[in-house]
Design an enzyme around this catalytic site. Structure first.
Site, mmCIF file in Angstrom:
data_model
loop_
_atom_site.group_PDB
_atom_site.id
_atom_site.type_symbol
_atom_site.label_atom_id
_atom_site.label_comp_id
_atom_site.label_asym_id
_atom_site.label_seq_id
_atom_site.Cartn_x
_atom_site.Cartn_y
_atom_site.Cartn_z
ATOM 1 N N ARG A 48 1.477 -3.957 -7.494
ATOM 2 C CA ARG A 48 0.587 -4.851 -6.742
ATOM 3 C C ARG A 48 -0.296 -5.679 -7.672
ATOM 4 O O ARG A 48 -0.608 -6.824 -7.373
ATOM 5 C CB ARG A 48 -0.262 -4.054 -5.765
ATOM 6 C CG ARG A 48 0.555 -3.491 -4.609
ATOM 7 C CD ARG A 48 -0.297 -2.627 -3.721
ATOM 8 N NE ARG A 48 0.434 -2.125 -2.574
ATOM 9 C CZ ARG A 48 0.208 -0.944 -2.023
ATOM 10 N NH1 ARG A 48 -0.717 -0.132 -2.519
ATOM 11 N NH2 ARG A 48 0.905 -0.563 -0.969
ATOM 12 N N PHE B 42 -6.656 -5.762 12.202
ATOM 13 C CA PHE B 42 -5.512 -6.326 11.478
ATOM 14 C C PHE B 42 -4.158 -5.847 12.007
ATOM 15 O O PHE B 42 -3.108 -6.284 11.522
ATOM 16 C CB PHE B 42 -5.616 -6.009 9.980
ATOM 17 C CG PHE B 42 -5.631 -4.531 9.673
ATOM 18 C CD1 PHE B 42 -4.446 -3.812 9.546
ATOM 19 C CD2 PHE B 42 -6.834 -3.861 9.498
ATOM 20 C CE1 PHE B 42 -4.455 -2.456 9.259
ATOM 21 C CE2 PHE B 42 -6.858 -2.497 9.209
ATOM 22 C CZ PHE B 42 -5.663 -1.800 9.089
ATOM 23 N N THR C 55 -4.175 -0.791 -2.753
ATOM 24 C CA THR C 55 -3.656 -1.547 -1.605
ATOM 25 C C THR C 55 -4.043 -3.017 -1.692
ATOM 26 O O THR C 55 -3.232 -3.899 -1.415
ATOM 27 C CB THR C 55 -4.190 -0.935 -0.290
ATOM 28 O OG1 THR C 55 -3.766 0.431 -0.232
ATOM 29 C CG2 THR C 55 -3.657 -1.673 0.921
ATOM 30 N N ASN D 57 1.021 -7.537 0.050
ATOM 31 C CA ASN D 57 0.926 -6.720 -1.158
ATOM 32 C C ASN D 57 2.251 -6.108 -1.602
ATOM 33 O O ASN D 57 2.278 -5.138 -2.335
ATOM 34 C CB ASN D 57 -0.168 -5.659 -1.013
ATOM 35 C CG ASN D 57 0.135 -4.629 0.056
ATOM 36 O OD1 ASN D 57 1.202 -4.631 0.670
ATOM 37 N ND2 ASN D 57 -0.809 -3.740 0.281
ATOM 38 N N HIS E 275 5.086 -0.784 0.183
ATOM 39 C CA HIS E 275 4.451 0.333 0.891
ATOM 40 C C HIS E 275 4.998 1.619 0.297
ATOM 41 O O HIS E 275 6.182 1.710 -0.026
ATOM 42 C CB HIS E 275 4.783 0.302 2.386
ATOM 43 C CG HIS E 275 4.437 1.582 3.081
ATOM 44 N ND1 HIS E 275 3.180 1.841 3.570
ATOM 45 C CD2 HIS E 275 5.177 2.701 3.312
ATOM 46 C CE1 HIS E 275 3.164 3.061 4.091
ATOM 47 N NE2 HIS E 275 4.360 3.602 3.946
ATOM 48 N N ARG F 166 2.285 6.139 -6.080
ATOM 49 C CA ARG F 166 1.006 5.526 -5.698
ATOM 50 C C ARG F 166 0.348 4.872 -6.916
ATOM 51 O O ARG F 166 -0.198 3.776 -6.820
ATOM 52 C CB ARG F 166 0.065 6.568 -5.089
ATOM 53 C CG ARG F 166 0.564 7.269 -3.846
ATOM 54 C CD ARG F 166 0.701 6.413 -2.635
ATOM 55 N NE ARG F 166 -0.567 5.810 -2.246
ATOM 56 C CZ ARG F 166 -0.690 4.895 -1.289
ATOM 57 N NH1 ARG F 166 0.361 4.470 -0.638
ATOM 58 N NH2 ARG F 166 -1.864 4.400 -0.990
#
Length: 149
Positions: A102, A57, A91, A112, A115, A85
């Site tokens: 997300r 990816f 993710t 998504n 980051h 987080r």
């Protein structure tokens, strides 16, 4: 106080989610100490995502992250890395809890929205990649005494 790097990705910028994401971090009590609207160069993207080099990816990730503007931020606060987080969610948005960034706004793993650094080491590395030291501000927030013991 701990610092973390947060980036609203091109899909989040294009969808007008920057204000909502900033609002969530502010409401959580974190302090914004650095902010940039920027276009990431391919070289910066390759360095930032270097750990994924060689993965299937990787090329798509580079193409996506350089496809439009991003908002790079540095947030400061007690346990901000772990808390960010949790706020972001998994993710893969399909596995993210409802109510997380997300889980609410993510489309798929490649789109998504956001980051965030996953450790103190990655936070330090990512902050240094995107910001010069003089671009980060240290200041007192009057609310700090109401948030932290």
């Amino acid at each position: 106080m701990e610092r973390t790097f947060i980036m609203v990705k091109p899909d989040g910028v294009q969808r007008g989610l920057v204000g909502e994401i900033i609002s969530r971090f502010e409401k959580r009590g974190f302090k914004l100490v650095g902010l940039k609207l920027m276009q990431i160069s391919r070289e910066l993207a390759e360095t930032h995502y270097g750990e994924h080099k060689g993965k299937p990816f990787f090329e798509g990730l580079l193409n996506f992250i350089t496809s439009g503007p991003v908002v790079a931020m540095v947030w400061e606060g007690k346990e901000v890395i772990a808390t960010a987080r949790e706020m972001m969610g998994a993710t893969n948005p399909l596995k993210a809890q409802p109510g997380t960034i997300r889980g609410t706004y993510g489309i798929d793993v490649g789109r998504n929205v956001i980051h965030g650094s996953d450790s103190p080491e990655s936070a330090a590395r990512e902050i240094a990649l995107f910001f010069k030291e003089e671009e980060l501000l240290s200041y007192e927030k009057t609310l700090d005494t109401w948030i932290y013991e």
